[in-house]
Design a protein around this motif. Structure first.
Motif, PDB file in Angstrom:
ATOM      1  N   ALA A 232       0.835  -1.188   0.000  1.00 58.65           N
ATOM      2  CA  ALA A 232       0.000   0.000   0.000  1.00 58.65           C
ATOM      3  C   ALA A 232       0.879   1.251   0.000  1.00 58.65           C
ATOM      4  CB  ALA A 232      -0.906  -0.004   1.229  1.00 58.65           C
ATOM      5  N   ARG A 233       0.340   2.312  -0.560  1.00 53.22           N
ATOM      6  CA  ARG A 233       1.087   3.557  -0.608  1.00 53.22           C
ATOM      7  C   ARG A 233       1.295   4.094   0.802  1.00 53.22           C
ATOM      8  NH1 ARG A 233      -0.377   8.920  -0.937  1.00 53.22           N
ATOM      9  NH2 ARG A 233      -2.594   8.371  -1.042  1.00 53.22           N
ATOM     10  N   LYS A 234       2.493   4.496   1.141  1.00 52.92           N
ATOM     11  CA  LYS A 234       2.788   5.016   2.475  1.00 52.92           C
ATOM     12  C   LYS A 234       2.123   6.372   2.631  1.00 52.92           C
ATOM     13  CE  LYS A 234       6.578   6.136   5.599  1.00 52.92           C
ATOM     14  NZ  LYS A 234       5.974   5.399   6.712  1.00 52.92           N
ATOM     15  N   ARG A 235       1.415   6.549   3.732  1.00 53.26           N
ATOM     16  CA  ARG A 235       0.737   7.811   3.993  1.00 53.26           C
ATOM     17  C   ARG A 235       1.356   8.473   5.214  1.00 53.26           C
ATOM     18  NH1 ARG A 235      -5.640   6.700   2.621  1.00 53.26           N
ATOM     19  NH2 ARG A 235      -5.374   4.825   1.402  1.00 53.26           N
ATOM     20  N   ASN A 236       1.310   9.795   5.211  1.00 54.37           N
ATOM     21  CA  ASN A 236       1.936  10.544   6.290  1.00 54.37           C
ATOM     22  C   ASN A 236       1.080  10.543   7.551  1.00 54.37           C
ATOM     23  OD1 ASN A 236       4.171  11.266   4.747  1.00 54.37           O
ATOM     24  ND2 ASN A 236       3.142  13.092   3.942  1.00 54.37           N
ATOM     25  N   TRP A 237       1.763  10.580   8.684  1.00 58.24           N
ATOM     26  CA  TRP A 237       1.137  10.819   9.973  1.00 58.24           C
ATOM     27  C   TRP A 237       1.501  12.244  10.374  1.00 58.24           C
ATOM     28  CZ3 TRP A 237       0.224   6.592  14.062  1.00 58.24           C
ATOM     29  CH2 TRP A 237      -0.218   5.415  13.446  1.00 58.24           C
ATOM     30  N   ILE A 238       0.579  12.944  11.023  1.00 59.34           N
ATOM     31  CA  ILE A 238       0.804  14.353  11.359  1.00 59.34           C
ATOM     32  C   ILE A 238       0.650  14.570  12.863  1.00 59.34           C
ATOM     33  CG2 ILE A 238       0.148  15.219   9.093  1.00 59.34           C
ATOM     34  CD1 ILE A 238      -2.330  15.584  11.916  1.00 59.34           C
ATOM     35  N   LYS A 239       1.183  15.680  13.330  1.00 54.09           N
ATOM     36  CA  LYS A 239       1.065  16.051  14.732  1.00 54.09           C
ATOM     37  C   LYS A 239      -0.294  16.714  14.944  1.00 54.09           C
ATOM     38  CE  LYS A 239       2.797  16.617  18.915  1.00 54.09           C
ATOM     39  NZ  LYS A 239       3.126  15.448  19.774  1.00 54.09           N
ATOM     40  N   PRO A 240      -1.147  16.173  15.827  1.00 56.52           N
ATOM     41  CA  PRO A 240      -2.466  16.760  16.033  1.00 56.52           C
ATOM     42  C   PRO A 240      -2.411  17.993  16.933  1.00 56.52           C
ATOM     43  CG  PRO A 240      -2.173  14.897  17.496  1.00 56.52           C
ATOM     44  CD  PRO A 240      -0.942  14.959  16.637  1.00 56.52           C
ATOM     45  N   THR A 241      -3.452  18.798  16.870  1.00 56.94           N
ATOM     46  CA  THR A 241      -3.607  19.937  17.764  1.00 56.94           C
ATOM     47  C   THR A 241      -4.645  19.584  18.823  1.00 56.94           C
ATOM     48  OG1 THR A 241      -3.122  21.494  15.978  1.00 56.94           O
ATOM     49  CG2 THR A 241      -4.251  22.371  17.916  1.00 56.94           C
ATOM     50  N   MET A 242      -4.261  19.693  20.086  1.00 54.87           N
ATOM     51  CA  MET A 242      -5.161  19.364  21.185  1.00 54.87           C
ATOM     52  C   MET A 242      -5.683  20.646  21.839  1.00 54.87           C
ATOM     53  SD  MET A 242      -5.029  16.142  20.891  1.00 54.87           S
ATOM     54  CE  MET A 242      -6.114  15.759  22.282  1.00 54.87           C
ATOM     55  N   SER A 243      -6.918  20.551  22.361  1.00 53.34           N
ATOM     56  CA  SER A 243      -7.524  21.706  23.022  1.00 53.34           C
ATOM     57  C   SER A 243      -8.394  21.241  24.180  1.00 53.34           C
ATOM     58  CB  SER A 243      -8.368  22.504  22.026  1.00 53.34           C
ATOM     59  OG  SER A 243      -9.569  21.815  21.725  1.00 53.34           O
ATOM     60  N   GLY A 244      -8.841  22.209  24.964  1.00 55.46           N
ATOM     61  CA  GLY A 244      -9.752  21.893  26.056  1.00 55.46           C
ATOM     62  C   GLY A 244     -11.202  21.901  25.625  1.00 55.46           C
ATOM     63  N   GLY A 245     -11.444  22.141  24.345  1.00 54.19           N
ATOM     64  CA  GLY A 245     -12.816  22.149  23.831  1.00 54.19           C
ATOM     65  C   GLY A 245     -13.371  20.752  23.669  1.00 54.19           C
ATOM     66  N   GLU A 246     -14.527  20.675  23.038  1.00 54.61           N
ATOM     67  CA  GLU A 246     -15.205  19.384  22.916  1.00 54.61           C
ATOM     68  C   GLU A 246     -15.471  19.006  21.466  1.00 54.61           C
ATOM     69  OE1 GLU A 246     -18.625  19.457  25.470  1.00 54.61           O
ATOM     70  OE2 GLU A 246     -17.501  20.383  27.096  1.00 54.61           O
ATOM     71  N   SER A 247     -14.748  19.611  20.543  1.00 54.82           N
ATOM     72  CA  SER A 247     -14.950  19.286  19.130  1.00 54.82           C
ATOM     73  C   SER A 247     -13.920  18.262  18.663  1.00 54.82           C
ATOM     74  CB  SER A 247     -14.850  20.553  18.273  1.00 54.82           C
ATOM     75  OG  SER A 247     -13.553  21.097  18.366  1.00 54.82           O
ATOM     76  N   ILE A 248     -14.233  17.604  17.564  1.00 55.66           N
ATOM     77  CA  ILE A 248     -13.297  16.711  16.887  1.00 55.66           C
ATOM     78  C   ILE A 248     -13.342  17.078  15.408  1.00 55.66           C
ATOM     79  CG2 ILE A 248     -12.832  14.331  16.183  1.00 55.66           C
ATOM     80  CD1 ILE A 248     -13.947  13.373  18.821  1.00 55.66           C
ATOM     81  N   ASP A 249     -12.186  17.450  14.878  1.00 59.27           N
ATOM     82  CA  ASP A 249     -12.108  17.857  13.474  1.00 59.27           C
ATOM     83  C   ASP A 249     -10.903  17.158  12.854  1.00 59.27           C
ATOM     84  OD1 ASP A 249     -11.940  19.044  11.009  1.00 59.27           O
ATOM     85  OD2 ASP A 249     -12.228  21.085  11.727  1.00 59.27           O
ATOM     86  N   ILE A 250     -11.161  15.986  12.275  1.00 59.79           N
ATOM     87  CA  ILE A 250     -10.094  15.177  11.693  1.00 59.79           C
ATOM     88  C   ILE A 250     -10.339  15.073  10.188  1.00 59.79           C
ATOM     89  CG2 ILE A 250      -8.831  13.002  11.784  1.00 59.79           C
ATOM     90  CD1 ILE A 250     -10.153  12.496  14.526  1.00 59.79           C
ATOM     91  N   LYS A 251      -9.408  15.580   9.409  1.00 58.09           N
ATOM     92  CA  LYS A 251      -9.536  15.527   7.958  1.00 58.09           C
ATOM     93  C   LYS A 251      -8.814  14.286   7.423  1.00 58.09           C
ATOM     94  CE  LYS A 251     -11.686  19.527   7.284  1.00 58.09           C
ATOM     95  NZ  LYS A 251     -11.694  20.112   8.622  1.00 58.09           N
ATOM     96  N   GLN A 252      -9.555  13.517   6.620  1.00 55.40           N
ATOM     97  CA  GLN A 252      -9.002  12.322   5.981  1.00 55.40           C
ATOM     98  C   GLN A 252      -8.381  11.372   7.014  1.00 55.40           C
ATOM     99  OE1 GLN A 252      -9.282  11.760   2.226  1.00 55.40           O
ATOM    100  NE2 GLN A 252     -10.904  12.970   3.178  1.00 55.40           N
ATOM    101  N   SER A 253      -9.190  11.034   8.003  1.00 55.67           N
ATOM    102  CA  SER A 253      -8.744  10.101   9.038  1.00 55.67           C
ATOM    103  C   SER A 253      -8.558   8.707   8.451  1.00 55.67           C
ATOM    104  CB  SER A 253      -9.772  10.042  10.170  1.00 55.67           C
ATOM    105  OG  SER A 253     -10.948   9.375   9.735  1.00 55.67           O
ATOM    106  N   ARG A 254      -7.609   7.952   9.047  1.00 54.79           N
ATOM    107  CA  ARG A 254      -7.353   6.596   8.599  1.00 54.79           C
ATOM    108  C   ARG A 254      -7.193   5.694   9.810  1.00 54.79           C
ATOM    109  NH1 ARG A 254      -3.314   9.682   6.390  1.00 54.79           N
ATOM    110  NH2 ARG A 254      -1.680   8.375   7.285  1.00 54.79           N
ATOM    111  N   HIS A 255      -7.507   4.428   9.641  1.00 54.94           N
ATOM    112  CA  HIS A 255      -7.274   3.444  10.697  1.00 54.94           C
ATOM    113  C   HIS A 255      -5.787   3.105  10.687  1.00 54.94           C
ATOM    114  CE1 HIS A 255      -7.348  -0.330  12.922  1.00 54.94           C
ATOM    115  NE2 HIS A 255      -8.594  -0.066  13.287  1.00 54.94           N
ATOM    116  N   PRO A 256      -5.097   3.208  11.835  1.00 55.51           N
ATOM    117  CA  PRO A 256      -3.639   3.044  11.844  1.00 55.51           C
ATOM    118  C   PRO A 256      -3.136   1.672  11.402  1.00 55.51           C
ATOM    119  CG  PRO A 256      -4.512   3.171  14.077  1.00 55.51           C
ATOM    120  CD  PRO A 256      -5.621   3.545  13.159  1.00 55.51           C
ATOM    121  N   VAL A 257      -3.989   0.653  11.452  1.00 53.55           N
ATOM    122  CA  VAL A 257      -3.588  -0.685  11.008  1.00 53.55           C
ATOM    123  C   VAL A 257      -4.172  -0.985   9.630  1.00 53.55           C
ATOM    124  CG1 VAL A 257      -3.684  -3.163  11.478  1.00 53.55           C
ATOM    125  CG2 VAL A 257      -3.369  -1.554  13.373  1.00 53.55           C
TER     126      VAL A 257
END
Length: 226
Positions: free
Chosen positions: A1-26
Protein backbone atom coordinates in the motif's frame (compact mmCIF):
# COMPACT_ATOMS: atom_id res chain seq x y z
CA UNK A 1 0.00 0.00 0.00
CA UNK A 2 1.09 3.56 -0.61
CA UNK A 3 2.79 5.02 2.47
CA UNK A 4 0.74 7.81 3.99
CA UNK A 5 1.94 10.54 6.29
CA UNK A 6 1.14 10.82 9.97
CA UNK A 7 0.80 14.35 11.36
CA UNK A 8 1.07 16.05 14.73
CA UNK A 9 -2.47 16.76 16.03
CA UNK A 10 -3.61 19.94 17.76
CA UNK A 11 -5.16 19.36 21.18
CA UNK A 12 -7.52 21.71 23.02
CA UNK A 13 -9.75 21.89 26.06
CA UNK A 14 -12.82 22.15 23.83
CA UNK A 15 -15.20 19.38 22.92
CA UNK A 16 -14.95 19.29 19.13
CA UNK A 17 -13.30 16.71 16.89
CA UNK A 18 -12.11 17.86 13.47
CA UNK A 19 -10.09 15.18 11.69
CA UNK A 20 -9.54 15.53 7.96
CA UNK A 21 -9.00 12.32 5.98
CA UNK A 22 -8.74 10.10 9.04
CA UNK A 23 -7.35 6.60 8.60
CA UNK A 24 -7.27 3.44 10.70
CA UNK A 25 -3.64 3.04 11.84
CA UNK A 26 -3.59 -0.68 11.01
CA UNK A 27 -6.13 -1.15 8.23
CA UNK A 28 -4.72 1.75 6.21
CA UNK A 29 -2.02 -0.70 5.10
CA UNK A 30 -4.66 -2.53 3.06
CA UNK A 31 -4.75 -1.70 -0.63
CA UNK A 32 -7.54 0.71 -1.49
CA UNK A 33 -8.22 1.92 2.06
CA UNK A 34 -10.52 4.97 1.96
CA UNK A 35 -9.88 7.90 4.31
CA UNK A 36 -12.79 9.90 5.77
CA UNK A 37 -13.38 13.11 7.70
CA UNK A 38 -14.62 12.89 11.30
CA UNK A 39 -16.30 16.15 12.26
CA UNK A 40 -18.04 16.67 15.62
CA UNK A 41 -18.89 19.94 17.35
CA UNK A 42 -21.43 21.39 19.78
CA UNK A 43 -24.24 21.15 17.23
CA UNK A 44 -23.25 17.67 16.00
CA UNK A 45 -22.15 15.77 19.09
CA UNK A 46 -24.05 12.56 18.28
CA UNK A 47 -23.38 10.99 14.87
CA UNK A 48 -25.91 8.31 13.88
CA UNK A 49 -24.32 6.14 11.20
CA UNK A 50 -26.39 3.95 8.87
CA UNK A 51 -25.39 1.81 5.91
CA UNK A 52 -24.80 -1.81 4.89
CA UNK A 53 -22.69 -4.43 6.59
CA UNK A 54 -19.12 -4.34 5.23
CA UNK A 55 -19.64 -0.69 4.33
CA UNK A 56 -17.08 0.63 6.80
CA UNK A 57 -19.16 1.80 9.80
CA UNK A 58 -17.16 -0.11 12.42
CA UNK A 59 -13.83 0.97 10.91
CA UNK A 60 -14.99 4.60 11.07
CA UNK A 61 -15.84 4.20 14.77
CA UNK A 62 -12.56 2.54 15.62
CA UNK A 63 -10.54 5.15 13.71
CA UNK A 64 -12.10 7.93 15.80
CA UNK A 65 -11.19 6.19 19.06
CA UNK A 66 -7.67 5.17 18.03
CA UNK A 67 -6.79 8.63 16.73
CA UNK A 68 -8.10 10.17 19.97
CA UNK A 69 -5.94 7.81 22.05
CA UNK A 70 -2.85 8.39 19.91
CA UNK A 71 -3.32 12.16 20.01
CA UNK A 72 -3.73 12.30 23.79
CA UNK A 73 -0.67 10.12 24.29
CA UNK A 74 1.42 12.66 22.37
CA UNK A 75 1.73 10.57 19.23
CA UNK A 76 1.41 11.51 15.59
CA UNK A 77 -1.88 10.39 14.00
CA UNK A 78 -2.91 8.99 10.59
CA UNK A 79 -4.72 11.96 9.02
CA UNK A 80 -4.16 15.05 6.89
CA UNK A 81 -5.01 17.33 9.83
CA UNK A 82 -6.48 16.80 13.30
CA UNK A 83 -7.83 19.12 15.97
CA UNK A 84 -9.25 17.32 18.97
CA UNK A 85 -10.76 18.34 22.28
CA UNK A 86 -9.57 16.26 25.22
CA UNK A 87 -11.69 13.30 26.34
CA UNK A 88 -11.75 12.02 29.90
CA UNK A 89 -12.60 8.43 28.94
CA UNK A 90 -13.46 6.39 25.86
CA UNK A 91 -16.32 3.91 26.16
CA UNK A 92 -17.05 1.23 23.57
CA UNK A 93 -19.87 -1.21 22.91
CA UNK A 94 -18.47 -2.97 19.88
CA UNK A 95 -18.58 -6.60 18.77
CA UNK A 96 -20.53 -9.56 20.14
CA UNK A 97 -19.53 -12.04 22.82
CA UNK A 98 -21.08 -14.06 25.61
CA UNK A 99 -19.86 -15.16 29.04
CA UNK A 100 -20.80 -18.83 29.30
CA UNK A 101 -18.89 -19.29 32.53
CA UNK A 102 -21.18 -16.83 34.28
CA UNK A 103 -24.28 -17.80 32.32
CA UNK A 104 -24.52 -14.47 30.52
CA UNK A 105 -25.85 -14.31 26.98
CA UNK A 106 -24.51 -12.02 24.27
CA UNK A 107 -27.45 -9.68 24.82
CA UNK A 108 -26.90 -9.61 28.60
CA UNK A 109 -23.23 -8.73 28.11
CA UNK A 110 -24.24 -6.01 25.67
CA UNK A 111 -26.70 -4.51 28.15
CA UNK A 112 -24.16 -4.67 31.00
CA UNK A 113 -21.71 -2.68 28.88
CA UNK A 114 -24.36 -0.13 27.86
CA UNK A 115 -25.47 0.25 31.48
CA UNK A 116 -21.86 0.95 32.49
CA UNK A 117 -21.56 3.61 29.77
CA UNK A 118 -24.77 5.36 30.82
CA UNK A 119 -23.66 5.39 34.47
CA UNK A 120 -20.06 6.49 33.98
CA UNK A 121 -19.86 8.66 30.84
CA UNK A 122 -19.63 12.43 31.21
CA UNK A 123 -20.05 15.25 28.70
CA UNK A 124 -16.26 15.07 28.18
CA UNK A 125 -16.31 11.39 27.17
CA UNK A 126 -16.18 9.74 23.76
CA UNK A 127 -18.66 6.88 23.25
CA UNK A 128 -18.72 4.30 20.45
CA UNK A 129 -21.85 2.20 20.01
CA UNK A 130 -22.01 -0.51 17.35
CA UNK A 131 -25.40 -2.12 16.72
CA UNK A 132 -26.81 -2.09 20.25
CA UNK A 133 -30.12 -3.89 20.71
CA UNK A 134 -29.62 -6.49 17.99
CA UNK A 135 -29.42 -9.43 20.43
CA UNK A 136 -33.12 -9.44 21.26
CA UNK A 137 -36.44 -9.04 19.42
CA UNK A 138 -36.66 -6.30 16.82
CA UNK A 139 -39.15 -4.22 18.78
CA UNK A 140 -37.31 -4.53 22.10
CA UNK A 141 -33.96 -3.86 20.45
CA UNK A 142 -35.24 -0.78 18.63
CA UNK A 143 -36.89 0.51 21.81
CA UNK A 144 -33.66 0.14 23.78
CA UNK A 145 -31.55 1.76 21.06
CA UNK A 146 -34.03 4.64 20.82
CA UNK A 147 -34.09 5.21 24.59
CA UNK A 148 -30.29 5.00 24.91
CA UNK A 149 -29.91 7.55 22.11
CA UNK A 150 -32.30 9.97 23.82
CA UNK A 151 -30.58 9.54 27.21
CA UNK A 152 -27.11 10.20 25.82
CA UNK A 153 -28.26 13.22 23.82
CA UNK A 154 -30.46 14.79 26.50
CA UNK A 155 -28.66 13.91 29.75
CA UNK A 156 -25.03 12.91 29.12
CA UNK A 157 -24.43 15.01 25.98
CA UNK A 158 -21.07 13.40 25.21
CA UNK A 159 -19.49 12.95 21.81
CA UNK A 160 -20.97 9.73 20.44
CA UNK A 161 -20.75 7.68 17.26
CA UNK A 162 -23.58 5.16 16.95
CA UNK A 163 -23.64 2.68 14.04
CA UNK A 164 -27.04 1.05 13.59
CA UNK A 165 -29.36 -0.78 11.21
CA UNK A 166 -32.45 0.60 12.97
CA UNK A 167 -33.47 3.09 10.30
CA UNK A 168 -36.37 4.24 12.45
CA UNK A 169 -33.83 6.19 14.52
CA UNK A 170 -32.89 8.57 11.70
CA UNK A 171 -36.06 10.60 12.36
CA UNK A 172 -34.64 11.66 15.72
CA UNK A 173 -32.53 14.24 13.88
CA UNK A 174 -35.69 16.36 13.69
CA UNK A 175 -36.25 16.16 17.46
CA UNK A 176 -32.71 16.24 18.91
CA UNK A 177 -30.56 19.28 18.17
CA UNK A 178 -27.16 17.60 18.67
CA UNK A 179 -27.90 14.47 16.58
CA UNK A 180 -26.75 14.27 12.97
CA UNK A 181 -27.36 11.51 10.44
CA UNK A 182 -24.44 10.28 8.34
CA UNK A 183 -24.05 7.12 6.25
CA UNK A 184 -21.55 4.95 4.39
CA UNK A 185 -22.08 5.10 0.66
CA UNK A 186 -22.67 2.24 -1.77
CA UNK A 187 -23.33 2.12 -5.50
CA UNK A 188 -24.86 -0.33 -7.95
CA UNK A 189 -22.58 -1.23 -10.84
CA UNK A 190 -23.98 -3.59 -13.49
CA UNK A 191 -26.60 -4.76 -11.01
CA UNK A 192 -23.98 -5.53 -8.35
CA UNK A 193 -23.45 -3.84 -5.02
CA UNK A 194 -20.18 -1.92 -4.65
CA UNK A 195 -18.98 -0.67 -1.27
CA UNK A 196 -17.47 2.81 -1.55
CA UNK A 197 -16.45 3.06 2.14
CA UNK A 198 -17.04 6.81 2.04
CA UNK A 199 -18.97 8.78 4.66
CA UNK A 200 -21.64 11.26 3.54
CA UNK A 201 -24.28 13.40 5.27
CA UNK A 202 -27.81 12.12 5.73
CA UNK A 203 -29.24 8.64 6.37
CA UNK A 204 -28.84 5.54 4.22
CA UNK A 205 -32.09 4.39 2.63
CA UNK A 206 -31.39 0.64 2.86
CA UNK A 207 -29.27 -1.83 4.84
CA UNK A 208 -28.77 -4.01 1.73
CA UNK A 209 -28.89 -7.12 3.91
CA UNK A 210 -30.17 -9.43 1.18
CA UNK A 211 -27.51 -8.22 -1.27
CA UNK A 212 -24.78 -8.83 1.31
CA UNK A 213 -26.19 -12.31 1.96
CA UNK A 214 -25.95 -13.03 -1.77
CA UNK A 215 -22.32 -11.84 -1.80
CA UNK A 216 -21.62 -14.24 1.07
CA UNK A 217 -22.73 -17.17 -1.09
CA UNK A 218 -26.24 -17.87 0.17
CA UNK A 219 -27.98 -20.15 -2.36
CA UNK A 220 -29.67 -18.21 -5.14
CA UNK A 221 -33.06 -19.75 -4.44
CA UNK A 222 -32.84 -18.66 -0.81
CA UNK A 223 -31.81 -15.13 -1.77
CA UNK A 224 -34.61 -14.83 -4.32
CA UNK A 225 -37.15 -16.13 -1.78
CA UNK A 226 -35.86 -13.60 0.80
Amino acid sequence: ARKRNWIKPTMSGGESIDIKQSRHPVLEQNHGFVANDIIMDKKNRFLLITGPNMGGKSTYLRSAALISILAQSGSYVPAESAKLGLVDRIFTRVGASDDLKRGRSTFMMEMIEVAHILRKATNKSLVLLDEIGRGTSTFDGLSIAWSVTEDICNRVQCRTLFATHYHQLVGLENDIDILKNIHVQVSHVDGKLKFLHTIADGPCDDSYGIQVAALAGLPRSVVERA
